[in-house]
Design a protein around this motif. Structure first.
Motif, PDB file in Angstrom:
ATOM      1  N   GLU A  87       3.114   0.239  -8.257  1.00 44.59           N
ATOM      2  CA  GLU A  87       3.966  -0.479  -6.852  1.00 44.59           C
ATOM      3  C   GLU A  87       3.729   0.540  -6.251  1.00 44.59           C
ATOM      4  O   GLU A  87       3.422   1.981  -6.633  1.00 44.59           O
ATOM      5  CB  GLU A  87       5.362  -1.061  -7.486  1.00 44.59           C
ATOM      6  N   PHE A  88       3.292  -0.145  -4.785  1.00 46.59           N
ATOM      7  CA  PHE A  88       3.549   1.616  -4.158  1.00 46.59           C
ATOM      8  C   PHE A  88       3.696   0.767  -2.677  1.00 46.59           C
ATOM      9  O   PHE A  88       4.348  -0.109  -2.194  1.00 46.59           O
ATOM     10  CB  PHE A  88       2.094   2.099  -3.997  1.00 46.59           C
ATOM     11  N   ALA A  89       4.174   1.597  -1.246  1.00 45.98           N
ATOM     12  CA  ALA A  89       4.564   1.430  -0.479  1.00 45.98           C
ATOM     13  C   ALA A  89       3.199   0.702   0.439  1.00 45.98           C
ATOM     14  O   ALA A  89       2.203   1.170   0.336  1.00 45.98           O
ATOM     15  CB  ALA A  89       5.153   2.183   0.797  1.00 45.98           C
ATOM     16  N   GLY A  90       3.172  -0.048   1.005  1.00 48.90           N
ATOM     17  CA  GLY A  90       1.930  -0.612   1.981  1.00 48.90           C
ATOM     18  C   GLY A  90       1.366  -2.252   0.815  1.00 48.90           C
ATOM     19  O   GLY A  90       0.091  -1.994   1.142  1.00 48.90           O
ATOM     20  N   ILE A 129      -4.517  -7.747   3.377  1.00 47.29           N
ATOM     21  CA  ILE A 129      -6.392  -7.558   3.948  1.00 47.29           C
ATOM     22  C   ILE A 129      -7.392  -7.763   2.444  1.00 47.29           C
ATOM     23  O   ILE A 129      -8.399  -8.413   2.814  1.00 47.29           O
ATOM     24  CB  ILE A 129      -6.086  -5.609   3.893  1.00 47.29           C
ATOM     25  N   VAL A 130      -7.507  -8.264   1.937  1.00 54.84           N
ATOM     26  CA  VAL A 130      -7.778  -8.267   0.584  1.00 54.84           C
ATOM     27  C   VAL A 130      -8.166  -9.325   0.452  1.00 54.84           C
ATOM     28  O   VAL A 130      -9.087 -10.013   0.441  1.00 54.84           O
ATOM     29  CB  VAL A 130      -7.527  -7.751  -1.407  1.00 54.84           C
ATOM     30  N   LEU A 131      -7.054 -10.403   0.742  1.00 59.78           N
ATOM     31  CA  LEU A 131      -7.276 -11.501   1.014  1.00 59.78           C
ATOM     32  C   LEU A 131      -7.791 -12.374   2.729  1.00 59.78           C
ATOM     33  O   LEU A 131      -7.952 -13.488   2.311  1.00 59.78           O
ATOM     34  CB  LEU A 131      -5.534 -12.875   0.121  1.00 59.78           C
TER      35      LEU A 131
END
Length: 245
Positions: A78-81, A88-90
């Motif tokens: 879990e992290f911001a962004g 971006i990955v998909l």
């Protein structure tokens, strides 16, 4: 099962077509022969393109697997962004391939990467990495976290717990993602058409040229090799998964 066979069966017609003794792509062949296999093996262009595709696919598999596994582990936290990173990955999977190919070509022209092995490798890695990420992330979802807690409670360091617990459990997912990356690069045509040149021509590009200008059963031989290599890689992973269970 029957519907799946019905959908897949036409793809395997190229195998008997590759053994025809005539110059036309007639199914079923009236005359059976190894003539077009000799033509394929004696033609240096086909040999070079097959070698290029195999080298390219192996390099892309290594890059996409490392990047895909790293991204899957990052996205498991879990992290911001995090949502932005998923987008971006998909993105390479969601954007139409021809649009991606044109964009990559325009950028690579500026960077001097068009028509190079490095350019093809980076472009194919961009397309293959999301498949590895999604496959490994699916494996992480099913991972029993209690096993990691048990390992660390028994004194295992995080690295040892990863190496002895997490990695063996995720290995089938990593291997599956690697096969998808290999197949993505080995079969890729649209981006390869724009980035290829006379020195770096993957097998799908030569097959496309053959179909466009000089149709003969040699392209069926190339298709058969493509299918056999891809299916062999998938079977190897399936066998490895069965052995490691």
């Amino acid at each position: 099962m029957a519907i799946s066979l019905l959908l897949v069966a036409p793809a395997f017609v190229v195998i008997p077509l590759s053994f025809t003794g005539k110059r036309s792509l007639q199914f079923p062949p009236e005359i059976w022969s190894l003539r077009w296999y000799r033509e394929f093996l004696d033609n240096p262009e086909w040999g070079r393109s097959l070698a290029t595709s195999i080298e390219l696919a192996l390099a892309v598999t290594a890059i996409a697997t490392v990047m895909g596994v790293s991204l899957a582990f990052a996205l498991d936290r879990e992290f911001a962004g995090k949502i932005l990173l998923w987008v971006i990955v998909l993105a390479p999977l969601a954007i139409p391939l021809i649009a991606s190919a044109v964009g990559i070509y325009a950028v690579y022209i500026e960077w001097g990467l068009a028509g190079t092995f490095l350019g093809l490798m980076l472009a194919h890695s961009c397309l293959a990495t999301p498949l590895v990420t999604v496959t490994v992330f699916s494996g992480l979802i099913g991972l029993d976290r209690q096993l990691l807690l048990a390992a660390t409670s028994l004194g295992a360091t995080p690295w040892r717990a990863f190496r002895k617990v997490t990695l063996p459990i995720l290995l089938p997912s990593v291997a599956g993602g690697a096969v998808l990356a290999f197949a993505t690069s080995f079969d890729e045509l649209v981006v390869s058409l724009l980035l290829q040149n006379s020195d770096v021509r993957p097998l799908p590009v030569v097959m496309f040229s053959s179909l466009s200008f000089n149709i003969d059963p040699t392209v069926a031989v190339a298709s058969t090799f493509t299918m056999l290599i891809t299916i062999s890689a998938a079977l190897a992973v399936a066998l490895a998964r069965k052995v490691t269970r």
